[in-house]
Scaffold this motif. Structure first.
Motif, PDB file in Angstrom:
ATOM      1  N   SER A  13       0.824  -1.209   0.000  1.00 54.65           N
ATOM      2  CA  SER A  13       0.000   0.000   0.000  1.00 54.65           C
ATOM      3  C   SER A  13       0.857   1.258   0.000  1.00 54.65           C
ATOM      4  O   SER A  13       0.450   2.280  -0.548  1.00 54.65           O
ATOM      5  CB  SER A  13      -0.909   0.028   1.232  1.00 54.65           C
ATOM      6  OG  SER A  13      -1.789  -1.052   1.218  1.00 54.65           O
ATOM      7  N   VAL A  14       2.025   1.218   0.609  1.00 56.06           N
ATOM      8  CA  VAL A  14       2.855   2.420   0.693  1.00 56.06           C
ATOM      9  C   VAL A  14       3.957   2.465  -0.370  1.00 56.06           C
ATOM     10  O   VAL A  14       4.340   3.546  -0.795  1.00 56.06           O
ATOM     11  CB  VAL A  14       3.480   2.602   2.091  1.00 56.06           C
ATOM     12  CG1 VAL A  14       2.417   2.805   3.134  1.00 56.06           C
ATOM     13  CG2 VAL A  14       4.389   1.477   2.474  1.00 56.06           C
ATOM     14  N   THR A  66       7.585   5.134  -4.230  1.00 56.76           N
ATOM     15  CA  THR A  66       8.292   5.029  -5.510  1.00 56.76           C
ATOM     16  C   THR A  66       7.901   6.169  -6.436  1.00 56.76           C
ATOM     17  O   THR A  66       8.757   6.778  -7.086  1.00 56.76           O
ATOM     18  CB  THR A  66       8.007   3.667  -6.165  1.00 56.76           C
ATOM     19  OG1 THR A  66       8.491   2.642  -5.298  1.00 56.76           O
ATOM     20  CG2 THR A  66       8.682   3.549  -7.522  1.00 56.76           C
ATOM     21  N   ARG A  67       6.623   6.506  -6.485  1.00 60.52           N
ATOM     22  CA  ARG A  67       6.160   7.606  -7.344  1.00 60.52           C
ATOM     23  C   ARG A  67       6.745   8.946  -6.882  1.00 60.52           C
ATOM     24  O   ARG A  67       7.161   9.773  -7.684  1.00 60.52           O
ATOM     25  CB  ARG A  67       4.632   7.661  -7.339  1.00 60.52           C
ATOM     26  CG  ARG A  67       4.051   8.761  -8.187  1.00 60.52           C
ATOM     27  CD  ARG A  67       4.481   8.577  -9.641  1.00 60.52           C
ATOM     28  NE  ARG A  67       4.148   9.720 -10.441  1.00 60.52           N
ATOM     29  CZ  ARG A  67       3.142   9.757 -11.302  1.00 60.52           C
ATOM     30  NH1 ARG A  67       2.387   8.703 -11.477  1.00 60.52           N
ATOM     31  NH2 ARG A  67       2.912  10.842 -11.988  1.00 60.52           N
ATOM     32  N   ILE A  96      10.163  14.306  -5.366  1.00 62.70           N
ATOM     33  CA  ILE A  96       9.650  14.856  -4.116  1.00 62.70           C
ATOM     34  C   ILE A  96      10.427  14.228  -2.956  1.00 62.70           C
ATOM     35  O   ILE A  96      10.678  14.857  -1.943  1.00 62.70           O
ATOM     36  CB  ILE A  96       8.141  14.579  -3.950  1.00 62.70           C
ATOM     37  CG1 ILE A  96       7.354  15.091  -5.141  1.00 62.70           C
ATOM     38  CG2 ILE A  96       7.616  15.125  -2.636  1.00 62.70           C
ATOM     39  CD1 ILE A  96       7.329  16.592  -5.314  1.00 62.70           C
ATOM     40  N   LEU A  97      10.765  12.943  -3.116  1.00 60.71           N
ATOM     41  CA  LEU A  97      11.625  12.217  -2.183  1.00 60.71           C
ATOM     42  C   LEU A  97      12.855  11.756  -2.937  1.00 60.71           C
ATOM     43  O   LEU A  97      12.847  11.691  -4.168  1.00 60.71           O
ATOM     44  CB  LEU A  97      10.915  10.974  -1.628  1.00 60.71           C
ATOM     45  CG  LEU A  97       9.675  11.175  -0.786  1.00 60.71           C
ATOM     46  CD1 LEU A  97       9.067   9.818  -0.429  1.00 60.71           C
ATOM     47  CD2 LEU A  97       9.984  11.963   0.469  1.00 60.71           C
ATOM     48  N   PHE A  98      13.906  11.430  -2.215  1.00 59.79           N
ATOM     49  CA  PHE A  98      15.055  10.807  -2.854  1.00 59.79           C
ATOM     50  C   PHE A  98      15.596   9.711  -1.958  1.00 59.79           C
ATOM     51  O   PHE A  98      15.440   9.750  -0.742  1.00 59.79           O
ATOM     52  CB  PHE A  98      16.133  11.832  -3.226  1.00 59.79           C
ATOM     53  CG  PHE A  98      16.865  12.422  -2.049  1.00 59.79           C
ATOM     54  CD1 PHE A  98      18.105  11.926  -1.677  1.00 59.79           C
ATOM     55  CD2 PHE A  98      16.325  13.474  -1.322  1.00 59.79           C
ATOM     56  CE1 PHE A  98      18.787  12.463  -0.605  1.00 59.79           C
ATOM     57  CE2 PHE A  98      16.998  14.013  -0.251  1.00 59.79           C
ATOM     58  CZ  PHE A  98      18.228  13.508   0.117  1.00 59.79           C
ATOM     59  N   GLU A  99      16.187   8.706  -2.603  1.00 61.99           N
ATOM     60  CA  GLU A  99      16.808   7.619  -1.859  1.00 61.99           C
ATOM     61  C   GLU A  99      18.170   8.101  -1.403  1.00 61.99           C
ATOM     62  O   GLU A  99      18.973   8.558  -2.201  1.00 61.99           O
ATOM     63  CB  GLU A  99      16.926   6.377  -2.736  1.00 61.99           C
ATOM     64  CG  GLU A  99      15.572   5.805  -3.106  1.00 61.99           C
ATOM     65  CD  GLU A  99      15.669   4.542  -3.950  1.00 61.99           C
ATOM     66  OE1 GLU A  99      16.716   3.875  -3.934  1.00 61.99           O
ATOM     67  OE2 GLU A  99      14.679   4.244  -4.629  1.00 61.99           O
ATOM     68  N   ASN A 100      18.426   8.014  -0.105  1.00 62.28           N
ATOM     69  CA  ASN A 100      19.689   8.550   0.393  1.00 62.28           C
ATOM     70  C   ASN A 100      20.440   7.576   1.285  1.00 62.28           C
ATOM     71  O   ASN A 100      21.177   7.972   2.161  1.00 62.28           O
ATOM     72  CB  ASN A 100      19.461   9.877   1.128  1.00 62.28           C
ATOM     73  CG  ASN A 100      18.749   9.694   2.442  1.00 62.28           C
ATOM     74  OD1 ASN A 100      17.971   8.781   2.601  1.00 62.28           O
ATOM     75  ND2 ASN A 100      19.017  10.563   3.385  1.00 62.28           N
ATOM     76  N   GLY A 101      20.245   6.305   1.040  1.00 65.33           N
ATOM     77  CA  GLY A 101      20.995   5.316   1.798  1.00 65.33           C
ATOM     78  C   GLY A 101      20.208   4.039   1.974  1.00 65.33           C
ATOM     79  O   GLY A 101      19.119   3.872   1.420  1.00 65.33           O
ATOM     80  N   ARG A 117      15.886   0.542   1.278  1.00 68.78           N
ATOM     81  CA  ARG A 117      16.188   1.951   1.024  1.00 68.78           C
ATOM     82  C   ARG A 117      15.699   2.849   2.147  1.00 68.78           C
ATOM     83  O   ARG A 117      14.740   2.549   2.848  1.00 68.78           O
ATOM     84  CB  ARG A 117      15.552   2.402  -0.288  1.00 68.78           C
ATOM     85  CG  ARG A 117      14.030   2.450  -0.218  1.00 68.78           C
ATOM     86  CD  ARG A 117      13.421   2.854  -1.536  1.00 68.78           C
ATOM     87  NE  ARG A 117      11.965   2.704  -1.485  1.00 68.78           N
ATOM     88  CZ  ARG A 117      11.178   2.911  -2.513  1.00 68.78           C
ATOM     89  NH1 ARG A 117      11.680   3.263  -3.673  1.00 68.78           N
ATOM     90  NH2 ARG A 117       9.884   2.761  -2.399  1.00 68.78           N
ATOM     91  N   LEU A 118      16.386   3.970   2.283  1.00 74.72           N
ATOM     92  CA  LEU A 118      15.923   5.076   3.109  1.00 74.72           C
ATOM     93  C   LEU A 118      15.547   6.196   2.160  1.00 74.72           C
ATOM     94  O   LEU A 118      16.256   6.450   1.186  1.00 74.72           O
ATOM     95  CB  LEU A 118      17.030   5.572   4.037  1.00 74.72           C
ATOM     96  CG  LEU A 118      17.370   4.713   5.233  1.00 74.72           C
ATOM     97  CD1 LEU A 118      18.558   5.321   5.969  1.00 74.72           C
ATOM     98  CD2 LEU A 118      16.194   4.584   6.175  1.00 74.72           C
ATOM     99  N   VAL A 119      14.459   6.868   2.430  1.00 75.46           N
ATOM    100  CA  VAL A 119      14.057   8.003   1.610  1.00 75.46           C
ATOM    101  C   VAL A 119      13.967   9.252   2.465  1.00 75.46           C
ATOM    102  O   VAL A 119      13.663   9.192   3.657  1.00 75.46           O
ATOM    103  CB  VAL A 119      12.717   7.753   0.875  1.00 75.46           C
ATOM    104  CG1 VAL A 119      12.876   6.672  -0.177  1.00 75.46           C
ATOM    105  CG2 VAL A 119      11.606   7.406   1.832  1.00 75.46           C
ATOM    106  N   SER A 120      14.265  10.380   1.845  1.00 74.22           N
ATOM    107  CA  SER A 120      14.233  11.687   2.507  1.00 74.22           C
ATOM    108  C   SER A 120      13.599  12.702   1.580  1.00 74.22           C
ATOM    109  O   SER A 120      13.466  12.471   0.385  1.00 74.22           O
ATOM    110  CB  SER A 120      15.651  12.170   2.820  1.00 74.22           C
ATOM    111  OG  SER A 120      16.256  11.370   3.763  1.00 74.22           O
TER     112      SER A 120
END
Length: 67
Positions: A24-25, A30-31, A37-42, A54-57
């Motif tokens: 659901s999330v 991913t979108r 709007i978000l980026f993967e940063n680790g 993944r971590l997103v920020s």
């Protein structure tokens, strides 16, 4: 949620929502990554699955924060 708590895994985002299923999330996250709007940063090791996830920020320029 991410703006308030900082970098999060998909499962951590799930924990702070009313959803109960990872599927659901993930599409929303991913979108938001695709739309920058978000980026993967680790990555971190998930305490539930023991897999690397993944971590997103939120990019700093979208939060209005300087640090």
């Amino acid at each position: 949620i991410i703006a308030n708590f900082g970098p999060m895994s998909d499962r951590e985002v799930l924990k702070h929502t009313h959803y109960t299923d990872m599927n659901s999330v993930r599409p929303y996250i991913t979108r938001l990554v695709q739309d920058k709007i978000l980026f993967e940063n680790g990555t971190i090791k998930c305490p539930v699955t023991y897999r690397t996830v993944r971590l997103v920020s939120i990019p700093r320029h979208l939060t209005g924060r300087q640090s």
